[in-house]
Structures are given as structure tokens and as C-alpha cells.
Design an enzyme around this catalytic site. Structure first.
Site, PDB file in Angstrom:
ATOM      1  N   CYS A   1       1.029  -1.234   0.081  1.00 24.46           N
ATOM      2  CA  CYS A   1      -0.010  -0.185  -0.022  1.00 24.46           C
ATOM      3  C   CYS A   1       1.019   1.247  -0.066  1.00 24.46           C
ATOM      4  O   CYS A   1       1.768   1.236   0.967  1.00 24.46           O
ATOM      5  CB  CYS A   1      -0.758   0.075   1.261  1.00 24.46           C
ATOM      6  SG  CYS A   1      -1.039   1.106   2.416  1.00 24.46           S
TER       7      CYS A   1
ATOM      8  N   CYS B   1       1.053   3.379   3.148  1.00 28.20           N
ATOM      9  CA  CYS B   1       1.976   3.013   4.097  1.00 28.20           C
ATOM     10  C   CYS B   1       3.512   2.876   3.898  1.00 28.20           C
ATOM     11  O   CYS B   1       4.297   3.224   4.783  1.00 28.20           O
ATOM     12  CB  CYS B   1       1.760   1.386   4.291  1.00 28.20           C
ATOM     13  SG  CYS B   1      -0.180   0.717   4.482  1.00 28.20           S
TER      14      CYS B   1
ATOM     15  N   HIS C   1      35.302   7.059   8.390  1.00 25.72           N
ATOM     16  CA  HIS C   1      34.928   8.518   8.254  1.00 25.72           C
ATOM     17  C   HIS C   1      36.006   9.386   7.713  1.00 25.72           C
ATOM     18  O   HIS C   1      35.859  10.305   6.933  1.00 25.72           O
ATOM     19  CB  HIS C   1      34.596   9.127   9.603  1.00 25.72           C
ATOM     20  CG  HIS C   1      33.466   8.773  10.447  1.00 25.72           C
ATOM     21  ND1 HIS C   1      32.201   8.917   9.509  1.00 25.72           N
ATOM     22  CD2 HIS C   1      33.088   7.819  11.508  1.00 25.72           C
ATOM     23  CE1 HIS C   1      31.200   8.462  10.593  1.00 25.72           C
ATOM     24  NE2 HIS C   1      31.804   7.827  11.437  1.00 25.72           N
TER      25      HIS C   1
ATOM     26  N   HIS D   1      22.895  -5.477   9.946  1.00 26.65           N
ATOM     27  CA  HIS D   1      22.271  -3.973  10.135  1.00 26.65           C
ATOM     28  C   HIS D   1      22.788  -3.081   9.330  1.00 26.65           C
ATOM     29  O   HIS D   1      21.985  -2.075   8.722  1.00 26.65           O
ATOM     30  CB  HIS D   1      22.334  -3.316  11.308  1.00 26.65           C
ATOM     31  CG  HIS D   1      21.828  -4.445  12.366  1.00 26.65           C
ATOM     32  ND1 HIS D   1      20.135  -4.767  12.462  1.00 26.65           N
ATOM     33  CD2 HIS D   1      22.137  -4.907  13.918  1.00 26.65           C
ATOM     34  CE1 HIS D   1      19.927  -5.288  13.373  1.00 26.65           C
ATOM     35  NE2 HIS D   1      21.137  -5.744  14.352  1.00 26.65           N
TER      36      HIS D   1
ATOM     37  N   TRP E   1      28.015   9.577   8.555  1.00 30.09           N
ATOM     38  CA  TRP E   1      27.790  10.158   9.634  1.00 30.09           C
ATOM     39  C   TRP E   1      26.317  10.069  10.227  1.00 30.09           C
ATOM     40  O   TRP E   1      26.021   9.502  11.460  1.00 30.09           O
ATOM     41  CB  TRP E   1      28.033  11.659   9.480  1.00 30.09           C
ATOM     42  CG  TRP E   1      27.402  12.479  10.757  1.00 30.09           C
ATOM     43  CD1 TRP E   1      28.079  12.716  11.837  1.00 30.09           C
ATOM     44  CD2 TRP E   1      26.336  13.567  10.559  1.00 30.09           C
ATOM     45  NE1 TRP E   1      27.173  13.654  12.605  1.00 30.09           N
ATOM     46  CE2 TRP E   1      26.204  14.154  11.946  1.00 30.09           C
ATOM     47  CE3 TRP E   1      25.451  13.985   9.611  1.00 30.09           C
ATOM     48  CZ2 TRP E   1      25.181  14.874  12.160  1.00 30.09           C
ATOM     49  CZ3 TRP E   1      24.426  14.852   9.721  1.00 30.09           C
ATOM     50  CH2 TRP E   1      24.394  15.486  11.079  1.00 30.09           C
TER      51      TRP E   1
ATOM     52  N   HIS F   1      26.139   6.424  11.155  1.00 24.49           N
ATOM     53  CA  HIS F   1      26.551   5.884  12.255  1.00 24.49           C
ATOM     54  C   HIS F   1      25.760   6.522  13.437  1.00 24.49           C
ATOM     55  O   HIS F   1      25.572   5.885  14.325  1.00 24.49           O
ATOM     56  CB  HIS F   1      27.774   6.673  12.462  1.00 24.49           C
ATOM     57  CG  HIS F   1      28.871   6.306  13.516  1.00 24.49           C
ATOM     58  ND1 HIS F   1      30.297   6.780  13.565  1.00 24.49           N
ATOM     59  CD2 HIS F   1      28.722   5.694  14.607  1.00 24.49           C
ATOM     60  CE1 HIS F   1      30.869   6.291  14.645  1.00 24.49           C
ATOM     61  NE2 HIS F   1      29.945   5.682  15.323  1.00 24.49           N
ATOM     62  N   ASN F   2      25.260   7.734  13.319  1.00 22.82           N
ATOM     63  CA  ASN F   2      24.269   8.066  14.320  1.00 22.82           C
ATOM     64  C   ASN F   2      22.915   7.262  14.609  1.00 22.82           C
ATOM     65  O   ASN F   2      22.269   7.139  15.806  1.00 22.82           O
ATOM     66  CB  ASN F   2      23.903   9.648  14.155  1.00 22.82           C
ATOM     67  CG  ASN F   2      24.827  10.865  14.802  1.00 22.82           C
ATOM     68  OD1 ASN F   2      25.405  10.179  15.772  1.00 22.82           O
ATOM     69  ND2 ASN F   2      24.963  11.891  14.278  1.00 22.82           N
TER      70      ASN F   2
ATOM     71  N   LYS G   1      26.776   6.253  24.043  1.00 27.83           N
ATOM     72  CA  LYS G   1      26.592   6.569  22.796  1.00 27.83           C
ATOM     73  C   LYS G   1      25.592   7.397  22.551  1.00 27.83           C
ATOM     74  O   LYS G   1      24.658   7.725  23.306  1.00 27.83           O
ATOM     75  CB  LYS G   1      25.747   5.290  21.970  1.00 27.83           C
ATOM     76  CG  LYS G   1      26.349   3.955  21.866  1.00 27.83           C
ATOM     77  CD  LYS G   1      27.274   3.691  20.794  1.00 27.83           C
ATOM     78  CE  LYS G   1      27.908   2.186  20.728  1.00 27.83           C
ATOM     79  NZ  LYS G   1      29.087   2.106  21.795  1.00 27.83           N
TER      80      LYS G   1
HETATM   81  C1  LIG Z   1      29.605  -1.094  10.161  1.00 33.30           C
HETATM   82  C2  LIG Z   1      29.370  -1.271  11.715  1.00 33.30           C
HETATM   83  C3  LIG Z   1      28.292  -1.774  12.020  1.00 33.30           C
HETATM   84  C4  LIG Z   1      27.984  -1.954  13.402  1.00 33.30           C
HETATM   85  N1  LIG Z   1      26.844  -2.556  13.944  1.00 33.30           N
HETATM   86  C5  LIG Z   1      26.549  -3.023  15.298  1.00 33.30           C
HETATM   87  C6  LIG Z   1      25.360  -3.507  15.739  1.00 33.30           C
HETATM   88  O1  LIG Z   1      24.391  -3.693  15.200  1.00 33.30           O
HETATM   89  N2  LIG Z   1      25.348  -3.974  17.255  1.00 33.30           N
HETATM   90  C7  LIG Z   1      26.256  -3.522  17.972  1.00 33.30           C
HETATM   91  O2  LIG Z   1      26.293  -3.828  19.222  1.00 33.30           O
HETATM   92  N3  LIG Z   1      27.409  -2.892  17.484  1.00 33.30           N
HETATM   93  C8  LIG Z   1      27.647  -2.427  16.294  1.00 33.30           C
HETATM   94  N4  LIG Z   1      28.969  -1.980  15.692  1.00 33.30           N
HETATM   95  C9  LIG Z   1      29.713  -1.756  16.901  1.00 33.30           C
HETATM   96  C10 LIG Z   1      29.273  -0.176  17.392  1.00 33.30           C
HETATM   97  O3  LIG Z   1      28.844   0.660  16.471  1.00 33.30           O
HETATM   98  C11 LIG Z   1      30.735   0.682  18.185  1.00 33.30           C
HETATM   99  O4  LIG Z   1      31.542   0.420  17.234  1.00 33.30           O
HETATM  100  C12 LIG Z   1      31.015  -0.059  19.173  1.00 33.30           C
HETATM  101  O5  LIG Z   1      30.103  -0.399  20.106  1.00 33.30           O
HETATM  102  C13 LIG Z   1      32.149   0.645  19.878  1.00 33.30           C
HETATM  103  O6  LIG Z   1      31.521   1.816  20.515  1.00 33.30           O
HETATM  104  P1  LIG Z   1      32.361   3.374  20.545  1.00 33.30           P
HETATM  105  O7  LIG Z   1      32.004   3.821  21.958  1.00 33.30           O
HETATM  106  O8  LIG Z   1      33.745   3.005  20.467  1.00 33.30           O
HETATM  107  O9  LIG Z   1      31.882   4.212  19.425  1.00 33.30           O
HETATM  108  P2  LIG Z   1      31.735   3.894  17.674  1.00 33.30           P
HETATM  109  O10 LIG Z   1      30.308   4.116  17.510  1.00 33.30           O
HETATM  110  O11 LIG Z   1      32.529   2.953  17.172  1.00 33.30           O
HETATM  111  O12 LIG Z   1      32.423   5.396  17.359  1.00 33.30           O
HETATM  112  C14 LIG Z   1      33.862   5.746  17.402  1.00 33.30           C
HETATM  113  C15 LIG Z   1      34.183   7.223  17.449  1.00 33.30           C
HETATM  114  O13 LIG Z   1      33.610   7.851  16.544  1.00 33.30           O
HETATM  115  C16 LIG Z   1      32.988   8.928  16.846  1.00 33.30           C
HETATM  116  N5  LIG Z   1      31.773   9.275  16.047  1.00 33.30           N
HETATM  117  C17 LIG Z   1      30.263   8.711  16.921  1.00 33.30           C
HETATM  118  N6  LIG Z   1      29.399   9.042  16.362  1.00 33.30           N
HETATM  119  C18 LIG Z   1      29.803   9.505  15.189  1.00 33.30           C
HETATM  120  C19 LIG Z   1      29.107   9.932  14.078  1.00 33.30           C
HETATM  121  N7  LIG Z   1      27.840   9.793  14.009  1.00 33.30           N
HETATM  122  N8  LIG Z   1      29.641  10.375  12.733  1.00 33.30           N
HETATM  123  C20 LIG Z   1      31.163  10.515  13.122  1.00 33.30           C
HETATM  124  N9  LIG Z   1      32.040   9.986  14.007  1.00 33.30           N
HETATM  125  C21 LIG Z   1      31.404   9.606  15.233  1.00 33.30           C
HETATM  126  C22 LIG Z   1      33.305   8.999  18.227  1.00 33.30           C
HETATM  127  O14 LIG Z   1      34.414   9.881  18.597  1.00 33.30           O
HETATM  128  C23 LIG Z   1      33.397   7.796  18.714  1.00 33.30           C
HETATM  129  O15 LIG Z   1      34.149   7.754  19.829  1.00 33.30           O
HETATM  130  C24 LIG Z   1      29.021  -1.808  14.363  1.00 33.30           C
HETATM  131  C25 LIG Z   1      30.021  -1.353  14.014  1.00 33.30           C
HETATM  132  C26 LIG Z   1      30.452  -0.868  12.822  1.00 33.30           C
HETATM  133  C27 LIG Z   1      31.700  -0.430  12.303  1.00 33.30           C
END
Ligand SMILES: Cc1cc2nc3c(=O)[nH]c(=O)nc-3n(C[C@H](O)[C@H](O)[C@H](O)COP(=O)(O)OP(=O)(O)OC[C@H]3O[C@@H](n4cnc5c(N)ncnc54)[C@H](O)[C@@H]3O)c2cc1C
Ligand SMILES: *[C@@H]1O[C@H](CO)[C@@H](O)[C@H](O)[C@H]1NC(C)=O
Ligand SMILES: *[C@@H]1O[C@H](CO)[C@@H](O)[C@H](O)[C@H]1NC(C)=O
Ligand SMILES: *[C@@H]1O[C@H](CO)[C@@H](O)[C@H](O)[C@H]1NC(C)=O
Ligand SMILES: *[C@@H]1O[C@H](CO)[C@@H](O)[C@H](O)[C@H]1NC(C)=O
Length: 816
Positions: free
Chosen positions: A75, A78, A420, A457, A480, A483-484, A502
């Protein structure tokens, strides 16, 4: 005689038909998950997907209220609404224990009955199910619901407030508070901070914040109406909305935020002293950190990028993750080629590293044929040709990606940072393909990234929107914001380091200009500011070079390793020659390839084979760099879960380039670094909510909430879950192999392995077990086994079916 045969055949036919039906049915069952995937939402969307199997358990007698979208995947409305619903799910993420979102695809045949039983006629329909809904409840429909996140959020709050007797236990009271209530607040609530939101009656900010912070300890949020004159004059409030922190002594301070809006309040309140997420240990100071990991803690600036992290990521990815593929071909080869090409082009590394990346790149580009062996790749990676000034440092030295525990952050943090940086570097090359870096990342993650759920994911996000990227800045943006999205999903997950929560990045402190609000008060990114922030944050000139290993040292180590490898190779050849002679004497040559498990068993017990001992000696002498020979004679046990049984050709080749055992041993790190737990987040919430529910089934709607929660063993919850689910990997897989406690402790310490201190304590079997464990949960493995079993059944059934048809036909033909 003939008749008896005939009867036997027909009975057999009947039997085989049954098998065939069963098998076909099983095959259909296997196809079903993909049918579910055909809906508008995926597991990454934080929306519970309803099926006939879970609908009752989700909707009935639940401690949280639930909003359900009934939709049909075909739909148009939706489809148009689905992005809004997904954003809503991200927006309300912190509310989950009180109100959760679900969806069901009524176009899927298997869900038809569910949708009929809730009398759904049109799509999309939204319905609200109260907490503790009874069987037979069909939910309250949202009529003419708004198609924007803010409107829906308000509607949900309105519905939440209609709970009368059975208030969702996790949900704090939402109605305005009075001066009288405040007086006794701290007597009945054991919280450090009380945040008061002063606002107009029609404003939702206070209630939104109350829900935003419901998963945080040591803080309570209450709304105070503008009409509450006593308090307004007492605190001298002139602005609505505004937020004040109120303390037991009756003193108060105004919360300082850039903009008086929900997101800014929420961010500031979550970061107040003492405020922690429920179930998470409080952040520790760097003092404690120093001693919690074996690696010395390296102080660093949290708002900078470190080259040491990038180099560690390269080491880990190329020497560990890629090494899991003995033979690289097809998609994986394409992925590796793209990845290296992008690195060679954009990586802002030091000259030694760039030389190495370029040589690997040209080797891959000039490679002819559909596959390469990892060993051949490693020769180039380790610069076996000894080209001058060319090396990739061995081992990891995390700096900006250090975690407060060995299983936090590190490699996945490095992967994000690396890409990044690459997307930002690519913006300097004017005429390059805007999707080049993202494509390389997508392919790499798909083929190699050890955390398979993460890869899934990520692929979901890529499929959704990566193809829309049409400029180089759009690529920076895409990564970016993706990642957010991941940060949003993982906030509060067990894999989150309490010291590095996070957040939606960059924070208002890091980049005040990046944040602004819409006219309606909702948060919005200032895209221009965010872009210029990203470009400068990840630019090569702002990458810090602290803690890097000295170039001279790297090159010296490499030379040393090369020499010892040569020696080991010589010795190896000698031994092999002897082994072959011995083998010739034996009468029975090795005929069939032993299966993987058999190999393991044999390796365990084969002390009696003379070659093995020789090898073991050599392994000790060789030290780290030695191409320690851990394989004997014709047997190869490349410990890769992806590897297929070796072909004859590959075998003799690999004997020549024996893989250093160090590679196999260090693979266990993969499991440690990547903790995918976010699929358990929901369960975590549920457990929490239930726990609260148990302490007070029906909550009196007063200010007293936190007291009751206080009593639960909140701290232990996360840890218990960790242990119970075996996810964090504190217990290595081999722990169950009759090890005493002392050994285990030693092992736990050893988890901090760097390139230098891998050790003898890793038994061969242990290595294999941890291999199996890379990125695979037990569920994955059992799924594989089930799939394998079922396809065998299918084949068998087909075989029997056709055979019998042939037989029947033959019988028919032979009968007149
Ligand atoms: C492709 C991918 C997919 C993932 N999927 C999962 C998942 O599905 N489930 C899971 O449990 N873990 C997942 N992870 C791991 C998770 O995202 C983190 O990398 C991990 O938990 C370590 O977190 P961290 O606190 O070091 O921050 P991270 O998320 O690894 O970020 C590293 C650094 O990047 C900077 N940063 C943060 N946000 C942003 C942004 N939006 N843009 C730019 N820079 C930024 C900050 O300085 C941060 O310390 C994934 C990792 C990757 C690379
Ligand atoms: C609902 O759940 C509670 C516990 O949360 C349980 O005691 C009760 O029996 C359940 N009711 C029904 C109808 O399942
Ligand atoms: C509030 O007042 C008490 C003493 O009355 C003091 O100890 C406390 O630090 C004050 N808190 C704030 C936040 O000012
Ligand atoms: C950390 O260890 C050092 C010695 O290695 C010790 O002096 C220090 O007190 C420890 N710090 C903490 C917080 O335990
Ligand atoms: C960290 O880096 C930021 C950005 O360059 C800088 O403003 C800040 O002063 C640094 N902090 C420290 C402690 O060096």
C-alpha cells in the site's frame, strides 16, 4: 511373489510421499523468514515485528503499552508512512520500557488471521494497546493520526495518560507536580537530582523529558505548570519552558542549555553528576581504568582522531579479519580489492604505511585469476620481498578507541573512524566517484566484518539509502548519519562502554553550531555546520600522531621476522622431506580428507607422531615471527569457519607458505572486540520492567517512583545478562574444557593479547573453538546445522520421489 513386491512398493511409495510432503513443508518453512523480510521494516528499525507466534506475548499482559501499525507492504500510503514510523521509533527509543512500537504486515499470508482478529480494514491503521491488555482486547485506534513524529509523539503521551488503574510500572507519573508534593519529594525518593520543567499547560516538553530519562538512575523529572504560582515566584521563573534543578535543602539552579528544547535538556540531564543508565555500572575515573586493562592506559583527547587507532584498525582488519578467509574469491575478492584500492588512494598514512598499501594494491590490481590465497596476500602485506621503507606495523595500540574494559570499543570504533576519515579524504579528490568509499566499506563489512549481525544491520541501512548518495559531501553525511542511527540503536546496550555513552554525535559541547531547533521546538542538525565540523575533525591535518611506533623500529622488527621466517621455512622443508620419506614407507596412503572435527581430535592426540614433536620444538624456538609449523604431513587445518575443505592444489602451495601460527591464535580477539548485544536490548528492558513490576504491581501515581526501583540489584543485571548469554566473551569458548579456575583467570587476563604476548596457553583445540566463534553465535551455528540438515532432507525427498515416480511409470508400462 509379484503381488507382494507390488504391495511393498506401494507402501514404500506412500512412505516416501510422506517424506516428500514433509520435506517440501520444511523447505517452505525455511523460506518464510525471507517472506517476513519482505515487509517494510527490518530488525534494525527498533520496531517489534509481529507474527502469529509472538502477537499474544507482545500485546497481552505486557508491562509496557504498545503502539501497533497494521500495514500492507503493497500500500502506497504505508510505504510513504514507513520512514515516519521508523523515525518515531528512533525518537522514542528511550521510552521503550513504558511504550514500545510494533508493526505487522497484513499483506503477508501468514499474518492474515492476526489482522482479521483485530478487525483491520484499512492500511495503515495505528492502534494503542494499554499496558496489561487483557485477552480479547483489540486496542484503541488512532483516528486520523498525524503523519509527523512530533504529532504522533504527543498522541502517544495522550494515550499513555489514559491508563487509570494499571499504570505501566516503568513509566513515571506524567501529571504536573505541586509545591506541596515537592516538599515531601526527597523524603520519599532517593534521587540526587530533581529536574523541574516549568511550562505552559499545553506543552509536552516536561512529559517527553520524563519519559526520555526514565531509564536513568539518580534523576527524576517533573513538570510544573506556569499556573503553579507559588513555585514560579519562589524560583523566579520567567521563561517557559525552562528547566531548574531542585535540591533537598530547597536550593536550586537553572539548567544551562543552548536552546530551551527537549533534546538539549535531555542531553544535559543525562550528563549530570551521578546520573547513570539503569543497569550500567557508573563510569570509572581514568585512575581505575589504568588498572582495569593489562595495556597501559594512554591518556588522550576525546575530541581528536589518532593515527595509532587507524593503523591498529588496518592491522586488525588485514591480518585478523581477512585472514579468516583462506582462499579469497568472488565477492570477497572484489571487496578486498576495492577496500585496498580506497586505502591506497585516500588513507592519510605515513610514508612507510602508504608504500605498503600501494604495493598491496598494485599486487591485487595486477593479479590475474578469480582467487587468491590469504597466504600469498600476507606475503605482500608483510613485505616479504623486503622493499625498503615499506611496512604495516604489527599489533594494536588503541588510543582514542580505548575502552574501560577490554571488550569495549577498540576495533569497531577503529572501523568507524577509519571510514569517516576516508570519506572526508575523498572530498579532496574532485572528480572521484561519490560512492566509492562507501561502496568499499559496504563490501568490506559484508564480506569480512566479524560481527555478522552488525554487518546485516549495516547492509539494511545501505540498501535503504546509500544509492542516493550523489556527491562527495553527501557520502560524508551518509556515513555520519548512519553512524548516528547505529548510536541511537545501541544507546544503553550491553556493548556500550559506560565511560563512552553512545550519543548523537557531535555533542552540543563539541559543536554548538551543529545543533538547532525547528519552529516546533524539535531538534534539527544544522547541516552546513555539521559538514564543516566533520571535514575539519577528520581531516588529515588534525589527526594526532601520538603513541605511534617508531618507523625505524617497525622496519627492524619486520626484517627480523623475515629472517626468522626464512630460517623456519628451511627447517620446515627439511622436516617435510623426512615426513614424505616416512610416508612412502607406509602402505596405506591418506585417501580421504578427514573432516574438520576429526582433524582436531587427531591433532590433540597425535603426540606419538615424531614430526609433531619436531614442530613443537621449532615453534618454541621460532618465537613470535617464526612460521611455526602447526600442520603435519598432508593435513591442513586452516582454522577458518568460512573455509571449504581444501583442494589438492591449494594444499601443496600452502605447505610452502606456512601460515604463522600467530595469525590463528590472535583471531580470538575478533570475538572479544565486537560485542553485538543490541538484539538483547529488548529483553534487557523487559527484565527491568518486570523487575520493577514485581516490586510494585500497580503503581500509585505519585512522585514516589525511584525509591522502589532503588531496591533492585540494578548493577548486577547487566553483568548477569552478560554471563547468562555468554555474549561479552568474558568466558572464552574453551572454558568448558576441563580447565581449573587458575588457568581460567590467566586466560581472562590474556584476553588482552597484543602481538607480543600470545602464548603457549592456547591449546590447539582452543584455537579452533575460538575460530568457530568469530562473529558466530551459537544460534548461528545451530542454524547452519539445521539448514544443512534440511537441505539434505529436501534432496533425499526429491530423490525418493522421482525414483518412485520412475518406478511407478515402469510398473504402469509393464502392465498391459
Ligand atoms: C559497520 C558497523 C556496524 C555496527 N553495527 C553494530 C550493531 O549492529 N550492534 C552492535 O552492538 N554494535 C555494532 N557495531 C559496533 C558499534 O557501532 C561500536 O563501534 C562499538 O560499540 C564501539 O563503540 P564506541 O563507543 O567506540 O563508539 P563508535 O560508535 O565505534 O564510534 C567511534 C568514535 O567515532 C566518533 N563518532 C561517534 N558517532 C559518530 C558519528 N555519527 N559520525 C562521526 N563520528 C562519530 C566518536 O568519536 C566515537 O568515539 C558496528 C560497528 C560498525 C563499524
Ligand atoms: C499477567 O502477568 C502477571 C505477571 O506480570 C501474572 O501474574 C498474571 O497471571 C498474568 N495474567 C495473565 C492473564 O496472563
Ligand atoms: C544546597 O544547599 C546545601 C546546604 O543547604 C548545600 O550543601 C548544597 O551543596 C547545595 N546544593 C547546591 C546544588 O547548591
Ligand atoms: C593501579 O596500579 C598501581 C600499581 O600498578 C597502583 O599504584 C595504583 O594504586 C592502582 N590504582 C588503583 C586505582 O587501583
Ligand atoms: C582537545 O582537542 C580540542 C580540539 O582540538 C581542543 O580544543 C582541546 O583543548 C583539547 N583538549 C586537551 C585537554 O588537550
Amino acid at each position: 511373489m509379484a503381488r507382494r513386491c507390488g504391495r511393498a512398493t506401494s507402501r514404500f511409495t506412500l512412505y516416501s510421499r510422506e517424506i516428500a510432503t514433509l520435506a517440501v513443508w520444511l523447505c517452505l518453512c525455511l523460506l518464510l523468514p525471507s517472506a517476513v523480510e519482505a515487509g517494510l521494516y527490518t530488525a534494525s528499525d527498533q520496531i517489534v515485528q509481529l507474527t502469529p507466534g509472538n502477537v499474544e506475548s507482545v500485546l497481552l499482559n505486557s508491562t509496557a503499552a504498545t503502539v501497533v501499525e497494521f500495514y500492507a507492504s503493497w500500500c502506497g500510503h504505508c510505504i510513504a508512512f514507513s520512514p515516519v514510523y521508523k523515525s518515531l521509533a528512533r525518537d522514542l527509543k528511550e521510552w521503550k520500557p513504558a511504550v514500545d512500537l510494533a508493526a505487522v504486515d497484513c499483506a503477508a499470508e501468514e499474518n492474515r488471521k492476526v489482522c482479521i482478529s483485530y478487525s483491520i480494514r484499512g492500511y495503515p491503521t495505528l492502534k494503542f494497546f494499554h499496558a496489561y491488555s487483557k485477552a480479547g482486547s483489540t486496542g484503541k485506534p488512532f483516528r486520523d493520526f498525524p503523519r509527523d513524529v512530533r504529532g504522533l509523539r504527543h498522541k502517544i503521551i495522550d494515550q499513555l495518560e489514559t491508563h487509570s488503574e494499571t499504570w505501566p510500572p516503568a513509566c513515571p507519573p506524567l501529571e504536573p507536580t505541586s509545591e506541596a508534593e515537592l516538599d515531601s519529594f526527597f523524603e520519599t525518593n532517593n534521587v540526587q537530582h530533581l529536574a523541574l520543567i516549568f511550562e505552559e499547560a499545553k506543552s509536552y516538553v516536561g512529559r517527553e523529558l520524563t519519559l526520555d530519562l526514565l531509564q536513568f538512575e539518580n534523576i527524576a523529572v517533573r513538570r510544573v505548570l506556569k499556573t503553579e504560582e507559588g513555585l514560579v515566584t519562589k524560583l523566579g521563573v520567567t521563561e517557559f519552558p525552562s528547566c531548574y534543578l531542585y535540591y533537598p535543602g530547597g536550593n536550586f539552579t537553572r539548567l544551562k542549555v543552548k536552546v530551551e528544547a527537549r533534546m538539549f535538556y535531555s542531553y544535559a540531564l543525562q550528563r549530570l553528576q551521578g546520573v547513570v543508565r539503569s543497569g550500567k555500572p557508573p563510569p570509572v575515573t581514568t585512575d581505575g581504568l589504568t588498572n582495569s586493562t593489562e595495556d597501559p592506559w594512554r591518556p588522550f583527547n576525546r575530541s581528536r582522531v589518532y593515527m595509532a587507532d587507524l593503523e591498529s584498525t588496518l592491522h586488525y582488519s588485514l591480518r585478523m579479519e581477512v585472514a579468516a578467509h583462506t582462499i579469497i574469491k568472488g565477492e570477497a575478492l572484489i571487496a578486498l580489492t576495492k577496500y585496498i584500492a580506497v586505502l591506497a588512494e585516500y588513507f592519510p598514512g605515513r610514508p612507510v604505511v602508504m608504500n605498503l598499501l600501494k604495493s598491496v594494491n598494485s599486487w591485487l590490481q595486477n593479479h590475474i585469476g578469480g582467487e587468491i590465497s590469504y597466504d600469498a596476500f600476507k606475503e605482500i602485506l608483510d613485505n616479504s620481498a623486503q622493499s625498503p621503507d615499506t611496512a604495516l606495523p604489527e599489533g594494536v595500540r588503541w588510543v582514542g578507541c580505548q575502552g574501560s574494559q577490554p571488550h569495549f570499543r577498540r576495533y569497531p570504533c577503529g572501523v568507524w573512524t577509519l571510514f569517516h576519515v576516508l570519506t572526508v579524504q575523498a572530498t579532496n579528490a574532485e572528480d572521484s566517484d561519490p560512492q566509492e568509499v562507501l561502496y568499499a566499506m559496504r563490501k568490506y563489512v559484508q564480506s569480512f566484518f566479524g560481527c555478522r549481525l552488525c554487518a546485516e544491520h549495516f547492509e539494511n541501512m545501505a540498501r535503504e539509502s546509500m544509492t542516493d548518495v550523489d556527491t562527495l559531501s553527501a557520502a560524508v553525511f551518509w556515513l555520519w548519519s548512519s553512524h548516528n542511527r547505529v548510536n541511537n540503536r545501541l544507546a544503553g546496550a550491553l556493548s556500550e562502554d559506560p565511560n563512552f555513552p553512545k550519543i548523537q554525535w557531535p555533542s552540543p559541547e563539541m559543536c554548538p553550531a551543529c545543533h538547532m531547533v525547528k519552529d516546533n521546538g524539535d531538534h534539527q542538525w544544522n547541516k552546513d555546520q555539521a559538514l564543516s565540523f566533520l571535514l575539519s575533525y577528520f581531516s588529515s591535518s588534525s589527526i594526532l600522531k601520538d603513541y605511534l611506533e617508531d618507523e625505524v623500529q617497525i622496519l627492524a622488527k619486520q626484517r627480523e621476522k623475515h629472517t626468522s621466517q626464512q630460517l623456519a621455512l628451511e627447517a620446515q622443508k627439511h622436516i617435510e622431506r623426512k615426513a614424505r620419506e616416512a610416508l612412502d614407507l607406509m602402505t596405506h596412503p591418506l585417501t580421504s580428507q578427514p573432516t574438520v572435527e576429526e582433524e582436531e581430535e587427531e591433532e590433540e592426540e597425535e603426540g606419538e607422531e615424531p614430526q609433531d614433536e619436531a614442530m613443537a620444538d621449532e615453534e618454541e624456538e621460532g618465537g613470535e615471527g617464526a612460521a611455526a609449523a602447526d600442520e603435519i604431513g598432508g593435513k591442513t587445518s586452516e582454522p577458518s569457519p568460512w573455509a571449504k575443505p581444501e583442494m589438492e592444489v591449494g594444499r601443496s602451495r600452502r605447505q610452502a607458505h606456512r601460515k604463522p601460527s600467530i595469525v590463528g591464535m590472535r583471531m580470538r580477539d575478533v570475538q572479544e572486540d565486537i560485542v553485538d548485544l543490541d538484539s538483547f536490548v529488548n529483553q534487557h528492558y523487559k527484565a527491568k520492567a518486570l523487575q520493577v513490576a514485581a516490586s510494585s504491581r500497580v503503581r500509585p501515581r505519585t512522585l514516589q517512583r525511584k525509591v522502589e526501583q532503588e531496591s533492585g540489584p540494578v548493577f548486577g543485571l547487566g553483568m548477569e545478562l552478560d554471563g547468562g548469554l555468554g555474549m561479552v566473551g568474558l568466558q572464552p569458548m574453551e572454558a568448558d574444557l576441563e580447565l581449573d579456575v587458575a588457568q581460567q583467570t590467566k586466560r581472562l587476563q590474556k584476553r588482552e593479547l597484543t602481538s607480543q604476548n600470545f602464548g603457549e596457553e592456547l591449546s590447539r583445540r582452543g584455537r579452533w573453538m575460538s575460530m568457530l566463534n568469530i562473529g558466530f553465535s551459537k544460534v548461528d551455528i545451530s542454524l547452519c546445522v539445521i539448514l544443512y540438515f534440511m537441505s539434505t532432507m529436501c534432496l533425499l525427498a526429491m530423490y525418493v520421489f522421482f525414483k518412485n515416480r520412475l518406478k511407478l511409470r515402469r510398473v504402469k508400462i509393464s502392465l498391459p
